[in-house]
Design an enzyme around this catalytic site. Structure first.
Site, mmCIF file in Angstrom:
data_model
loop_
_atom_site.group_PDB
_atom_site.id
_atom_site.type_symbol
_atom_site.label_atom_id
_atom_site.label_comp_id
_atom_site.label_asym_id
_atom_site.label_seq_id
_atom_site.Cartn_x
_atom_site.Cartn_y
_atom_site.Cartn_z
ATOM 1 N N ASP A 23 1.076 -1.172 -0.137
ATOM 2 C CA ASP A 23 -0.074 0.072 0.021
ATOM 3 C C ASP A 23 1.023 1.189 -0.008
ATOM 4 O O ASP A 23 2.176 1.189 0.372
ATOM 5 C CB ASP A 23 -0.632 -0.052 1.367
ATOM 6 C CG ASP A 23 -1.634 1.082 1.397
ATOM 7 O OD1 ASP A 23 -2.483 1.729 0.441
ATOM 8 O OD2 ASP A 23 -1.685 1.687 2.437
ATOM 9 N N ASP A 29 -0.177 5.175 0.592
ATOM 10 C CA ASP A 29 -0.359 6.159 1.927
ATOM 11 C C ASP A 29 -0.386 5.351 3.249
ATOM 12 O O ASP A 29 -1.192 4.334 3.565
ATOM 13 C CB ASP A 29 -1.862 6.532 1.639
ATOM 14 C CG ASP A 29 -1.726 7.458 0.314
ATOM 15 O OD1 ASP A 29 -0.879 8.518 0.114
ATOM 16 O OD2 ASP A 29 -2.548 7.464 -0.559
#
Ligand code: BG6
Ligand code: MG
Length: 210
Positions: A7, A9
């Protein structure tokens, strides 16, 4: 395990504060209550789905046209803030972990709901680093749907069972589980009942991916 899908952020870099500032500006302008707790619910969720969460506190209904204009306005503020990011926003720990995983032979990909993924990676000096990028621009369903990770695995030419997903969001761990991936959770994601590995920080990946 042959590949690691990250991922963006909250895992590779920390854009939460910029999302918060940009959503807060929009909410204040429209007289809608918004705080850090609501911001936490936006983690891993697409821009339009985030707006729907914010509008739960609105006093009137908004048309689709108005919602699209609001999302665009928030993004314009957010993109201005992203311009301030630089390679200094990539921690030594994350950088060293990524480099060590590559040295160990793992394929490395991004699996992010953000349509700003490529800009952010460019800002922090990782524009050309990953073997594949699956992001908000190539999916129709956002996390907790597994689409973004399934696409990342497909771009890498690997099966979900051979890829580890690294996530900080509950929605992301759910997406990994539903897609048939093992997961490594950071922060609140360690509390998900289906998380495979609980981490204190990203360097713990070097213990998981020997
Ligand atoms: C995710 C963030 O990575 O991207 C969410 O965790 C955000 O908070 C989502 O809403 C969409 O981002 P963008 O950049 O497309 O507005
Ligand atoms: Mg995240």
């Amino acid at each position: 395990m042959k590949a690691v899908i990250f991922d963006l952020d909250g895992v590779i870099c920390f854009t939460d504060k910029y999302h918060y500032i940009a959503w807060k500006k929009l909410a204040d302008k429209n007289g809608i209550y918004f705080d850090e707790e609501i911001n936490n619910r936006l983690r891993g969720v697409s821009r339009m789905d985030s707006l729907e969460i914010i509008l739960e506190r609105a006093e009137r209904e908004y048309s689709l046209e108005e919602k699209e204009a609001m999302a665009a306005e928030k993004n314009a503020t957010y993109v201005e803030l992203l311009k301030e990011m630089s390679p200094a926003d990539l921690s030594d720990e994350v950088k060293n972990t990524l480099e060590e995983l590559r040295t160990r032979g793992y394929k490395l990909a991004i699996g992010s709901s953000s349509k700003n993924t490529k800009m952010i990676l460019g800002q922090i000096g990782l524009g050309d680093f990953f073997d594949a990028i699956s992001d908000g621009t190539n999916i129709t369903k956002s996390k907790p749907d597994p689409e973004v990770f399934l696409k990342a695995a497909e771009f890498l030419g690997e099966k979900p069972g051979d890829c580890l997903v690294v996530e900080d969001a509950m929605a992301g761990i759910q997406a990994a589980f539903d897609g048939g991936f093992e997961s490594a959770g950071l922060g609140e994601a360690t509390g998900h009942p289906q998380v495979t590995h609980k981490m204190d920080s990203s360097k713990d990946l070097l213990e998981i991916c020997k």
